[in-house]
Design a protein around this motif. Sequence first.
Motif, PDB file in Angstrom:
ATOM      1  N   VAL A 181       0.841  -1.205   0.000  1.00  0.00           N
ATOM      2  CA  VAL A 181       0.000   0.000   0.000  1.00  0.00           C
ATOM      3  C   VAL A 181       0.876   1.256   0.000  1.00  0.00           C
ATOM      4  O   VAL A 181       0.618   2.200  -0.750  1.00  0.00           O
ATOM      5  N   VAL A 182       1.922   1.262   0.810  1.00  0.00           N
ATOM      6  CA  VAL A 182       2.837   2.415   0.863  1.00  0.00           C
ATOM      7  C   VAL A 182       3.539   2.597  -0.482  1.00  0.00           C
ATOM      8  O   VAL A 182       3.657   3.720  -0.987  1.00  0.00           O
ATOM      9  N   ALA A 183       3.988   1.497  -1.078  1.00  0.00           N
ATOM     10  CA  ALA A 183       4.663   1.586  -2.380  1.00  0.00           C
ATOM     11  C   ALA A 183       3.711   2.098  -3.455  1.00  0.00           C
ATOM     12  O   ALA A 183       4.107   2.909  -4.305  1.00  0.00           O
ATOM     13  N   ALA A 184       2.463   1.655  -3.433  1.00  0.00           N
ATOM     14  CA  ALA A 184       1.491   2.130  -4.417  1.00  0.00           C
ATOM     15  C   ALA A 184       1.267   3.635  -4.279  1.00  0.00           C
ATOM     16  O   ALA A 184       1.225   4.358  -5.280  1.00  0.00           O
ATOM     17  N   ALA A 185       1.136   4.111  -3.047  1.00  0.00           N
ATOM     18  CA  ALA A 185       0.930   5.544  -2.830  1.00  0.00           C
ATOM     19  C   ALA A 185       2.181   6.336  -3.246  1.00  0.00           C
ATOM     20  O   ALA A 185       2.070   7.410  -3.851  1.00  0.00           O
ATOM     21  N   THR A 186       3.336   5.811  -2.930  1.00  0.00           N
ATOM     22  CA  THR A 186       4.584   6.487  -3.318  1.00  0.00           C
ATOM     23  C   THR A 186       4.714   6.564  -4.833  1.00  0.00           C
ATOM     24  O   THR A 186       5.034   7.622  -5.391  1.00  0.00           O
ATOM     25  N   PRO A 191       7.742  13.976  -6.858  1.00  0.00           N
ATOM     26  CA  PRO A 191       8.612  12.971  -6.232  1.00  0.00           C
ATOM     27  C   PRO A 191       8.960  13.282  -4.780  1.00  0.00           C
ATOM     28  O   PRO A 191       9.131  12.360  -3.977  1.00  0.00           O
ATOM     29  N   ILE A 192       9.050  14.551  -4.416  1.00  0.00           N
ATOM     30  CA  ILE A 192       9.389  14.903  -3.033  1.00  0.00           C
ATOM     31  C   ILE A 192       8.289  14.433  -2.088  1.00  0.00           C
ATOM     32  O   ILE A 192       8.564  13.848  -1.033  1.00  0.00           O
ATOM     33  N   VAL A 193       7.029  14.672  -2.457  1.00  0.00           N
ATOM     34  CA  VAL A 193       5.905  14.223  -1.625  1.00  0.00           C
ATOM     35  C   VAL A 193       5.949  12.706  -1.477  1.00  0.00           C
ATOM     36  O   VAL A 193       5.801  12.168  -0.377  1.00  0.00           O
ATOM     37  N   GLY A 194       6.167  12.010  -2.583  1.00  0.00           N
ATOM     38  CA  GLY A 194       6.223  10.558  -2.554  1.00  0.00           C
ATOM     39  C   GLY A 194       7.353  10.023  -1.696  1.00  0.00           C
ATOM     40  O   GLY A 194       7.153   9.098  -0.904  1.00  0.00           O
ATOM     41  N   LEU A 195       8.530  10.607  -1.836  1.00  0.00           N
ATOM     42  CA  LEU A 195       9.683  10.114  -1.075  1.00  0.00           C
ATOM     43  C   LEU A 195       9.574  10.439   0.411  1.00  0.00           C
ATOM     44  O   LEU A 195       9.913   9.611   1.260  1.00  0.00           O
ATOM     45  N   VAL A 196       9.086  11.631   0.732  1.00  0.00           N
ATOM     46  CA  VAL A 196       8.895  11.977   2.147  1.00  0.00           C
ATOM     47  C   VAL A 196       7.860  11.058   2.765  1.00  0.00           C
ATOM     48  O   VAL A 196       8.049  10.536   3.869  1.00  0.00           O
ATOM     49  N   TYR A 197       6.766  10.835   2.044  1.00  0.00           N
ATOM     50  CA  TYR A 197       5.740   9.916   2.540  1.00  0.00           C
ATOM     51  C   TYR A 197       6.327   8.518   2.767  1.00  0.00           C
ATOM     52  O   TYR A 197       6.089   7.902   3.803  1.00  0.00           O
TER      53      TYR A 197
END
Length: 118
Positions: free
Chosen positions: A80-85, A94-100
Amino acid sequence: MTATTSPQRIGVNDVLRLLLELFAFVTLGIWGFVAFGFPLNIIVGLGAPAVAILLWALFRSPRAVFSIDVFGKSLVELLVVAAATLAWLDLGHPIVGLVYAVVAVVSGVIAGRRELAR
């Protein structure tokens, strides 16, 4: 004689994990509606978070339908985390994805270590 159960304490990491979970579901919905054209955007926009919520409810939630070990729970959580990222990366943030991803993984490791210690 009745058995007493001590109430489970809710810590800061538990609240953070709930927020991260909700963020993932909302992210998948946003991604589905934005990344695809009509009518596929409606299907993916509603379907992606629905699949993530279903996986979470079946295997990862505190009241999961299926009882699996901590490693199986971690795998579902990582999916689930990988899908959201990946959704944030696909949306061009990409910054939002990597921080998340970093916050979610650190929070998951903390929770996993606590769960393994029980």
